[in-house]
Design an enzyme around this catalytic site. Structure first.
Site, PDB file in Angstrom:
ATOM      1  CG  HIS A 156      28.844  43.646 -46.249  1.00 34.59           C
ATOM      2  ND1 HIS A 156      29.084  42.391 -45.437  1.00 34.59           N
ATOM      3  CD2 HIS A 156      29.606  43.146 -47.287  1.00 34.59           C
ATOM      4  CE1 HIS A 156      29.827  41.539 -45.995  1.00 34.59           C
ATOM      5  NE2 HIS A 156      30.119  41.940 -47.309  1.00 34.59           N
ATOM      6  CB  SER A 277       4.833  61.227 -34.407  1.00 31.72           C
ATOM      7  OG  SER A 277       5.221  61.798 -33.068  1.00 31.72           O
ATOM      8  CE  LYS A 283       9.629  60.021 -36.392  1.00 33.61           C
ATOM      9  NZ  LYS A 283       9.866  59.129 -35.394  1.00 33.61           N
ATOM     10  CD  GLU A 290       8.008  51.261 -38.521  1.00 36.18           C
ATOM     11  OE1 GLU A 290       8.914  51.506 -37.544  1.00 36.18           O
ATOM     12  OE2 GLU A 290       7.055  52.036 -38.785  1.00 36.18           O
TER      13      GLU A 290
END
Ligand code: ARG
Length: 460
Positions: A156, A277, A283, A290
């Protein structure tokens, strides 16, 4: 000129030609179409349709064409042919004149395209099979490097029980091994040759289809001509195999994206697979992962597409089937790219063992150990579970781990708790206790790694 002009007095509309032509997609079958044509020429020689010399001349011209398209692939698309079969035939006629016009005797584009596509599936399947193995090897190497890194295992998405990073990596080896076995299955099933099925009823020439199949390195010929020309199960199976494998890769990507997040901070990804970024200088984004996660969608889409295209198609060939290739090519290319990227990500991945250990020590991941400890002291498990629940509640209120509570505090919940409890609550004890086949005990994980390595060396 189209291969079928004779029956027509009018021209196709430009729009129809564009709509109908498949060359922009099936140009990729050129090598397979030439190979199939060489085999078919030999088959025609064997039944006396072509003389030995004609067979040799066709073979030489086809070999020459193969060299030409390898050197200048752009000539294919520039030809404006309807499809790859028309291109090869036209190119052949340009080379050997009327002899080229004899090659299509007894053959149809229906058995031709079915054969070409299966040959392509076999070629590409081999590449994918090797890559799945490479991804397994990268995971086993990562497991080997990270045997001592302890991290929380989750259910979970809540910290559940500690595991080693190696154990996590080996879970994905299991998944990829199943993918490899599914691919092998699909490849075995598709290894039958449709050539000689003709348009739908079988060729009218007494070709030895066993010999023909063998000459193209198929295990056997297909056994029913209607099925032979219209079977696309292999396209569905490869898309399904790739979909399941992409599902695995997307889960791995998701785990790693989470491990890489500021919140977890478990791993460092190599610069070569991350990007920055344009606005926020701090970043370092896990783009490769992804994209693996994201590309899974188009692979599932192609599976749904081919299943829907094939649904309720009457026997035998229908032009609907021309839609089989674009999705399949994209699926296999995408799967290949994602596996290659997975290998690259895994080989540069660094675990931060202090962070993973600290996370494993938080979140009461040793609560089950305390319950098992109470069971060993004679308390029934359900009752022990309840007692530990209360201990955890108190520990949360104190904002401390269970092992930071004093013996006197712990004994308020169960008098059976003694000083030996602290050893039981250590991470080492949690891990070592899982000494069962498939468990996370370091000795078991080391054995699993050794076993995978042995399997991989014996397969080499
Ligand atoms: N381009 C076609 C395909 O990919 C080849 C078969 C054409 N057959 C036909 N009967 N028109 O399916």
């Amino acid at each position: 000129m189209a291969l079928w002009g004779g029956r027509f007095s009018g021209e196709s509309s430009v729009l129809f030609k564009q709509f109908n032509d498949s060359l922009p997609v099936d140009y990729r079958l050129v090598e397979q179409d030439i190979r199939g044509s060489v085999a078919w020429a030999a088959a025609l020689v064997s039944v006396g349709v072509l003389t030995e010399n004609e067979g040799l001349a066709l073979k030489a011209a086809l070999a020459e064409l193969q060299l030409e398209v390898a050197q200048a692939p752009e000539i294919i698309l520039r030809s404006g042919a309807e499809d790859i079969h028309s291109f090869v035939e036209q190119a052949l006629i340009a080379k050997v004149g009327d002899l080229g016009k004899k090659l299509h005797t007894g053959r149809s584009r229906n058995d031709q395209v079915a054969t070409d596509l299966k040959l392509w599936c076999k070629d590409k399947g081999m590449v994918l099979s090797a890559l799945v193995t490479e991804a397994c090897q990268a995971l086993v190497a990562l497991a080997q490097r990270e045997q001592t890194s302890v991290m929380p295992g989750y259910t979970h998405l809540q910290r559940a029980q500690p595991v080693t990073f190696a154990h996590w990596a080996l879970a994905y080896v299991e998944m990829l091994e199943r993918d490899a076995s599914r691919l092998t299955d699909a490849m075995t099933r598709l290894n039958t040759c449709p050539l000689g099925s003709g348009a739908l009823a079988g060729t009218a020439y007494a070709i030895d289809r066993h010999a023909l199949a063998a000459s193209l390195a198929f295990a056997a010929p297909t056994l029913n001509s209607l099925d032979g020309v219209s079977d696309r199960d292999h396209v569905v199976e490869l898309c399904a195999t790739a979909s399941i494998s992409m599902m695995h890769l997307s889960r791995m990507a998701e785990d790693l994206i989470f491990f890489n997040s500021g919140e977890a901070g478990f791993i460092e990804l190599a610069d070569e697979v991350t990007s920055g970024s344009s606005l926020m200088p701090q970043k370092k984004n896990p783009d490769a992962l992804e994209l693996i996660r994201g590309k899974t969608g188009r692979v599932y889409g192609a599976l749904t597409g081919i299943l829907t295209t094939m649904k309720a198609l009457p026997l035998a060939y229908n032009k609907d089937m021309q839609e089989d290739k674009e999705g399949l090519f994209d699926v296999m290319d995408t799967w290949q790219l994602c596996l290659e990227m997975t290998v690259l990500v895994l080989s540069g991945l660094k675990v931060k063992p202090q962070q993973t250990l600290a996370a494993a020590q938080q979140g009461y991941a040793n609560a089950t150990e305390l319950a098992d400890y109470l069971v060993a002291k004679g308390i029934p498990f359900r009752q022990a579970h309840h007692i530990v629940g209360e201990v955890v509640l108190q520990a949360i209120a104190n904002n401390q781990p269970i092992e930071a509570m004093s013996l006197a505090q712990l004994q308020q919940f169960a008098v059976q708790i003694e000083d030996d409890v602290y050893q039981v609550l250590t991470i080492e004890s949690c891990l070592n206790k899982r000494d069962v086949l498939g468990g996370t005990a370091p000795a078991r994980v080391a054995a699993a790694i050794a076993q995978k390595q042995a399997l991989m060396t014996s397969a080499d």
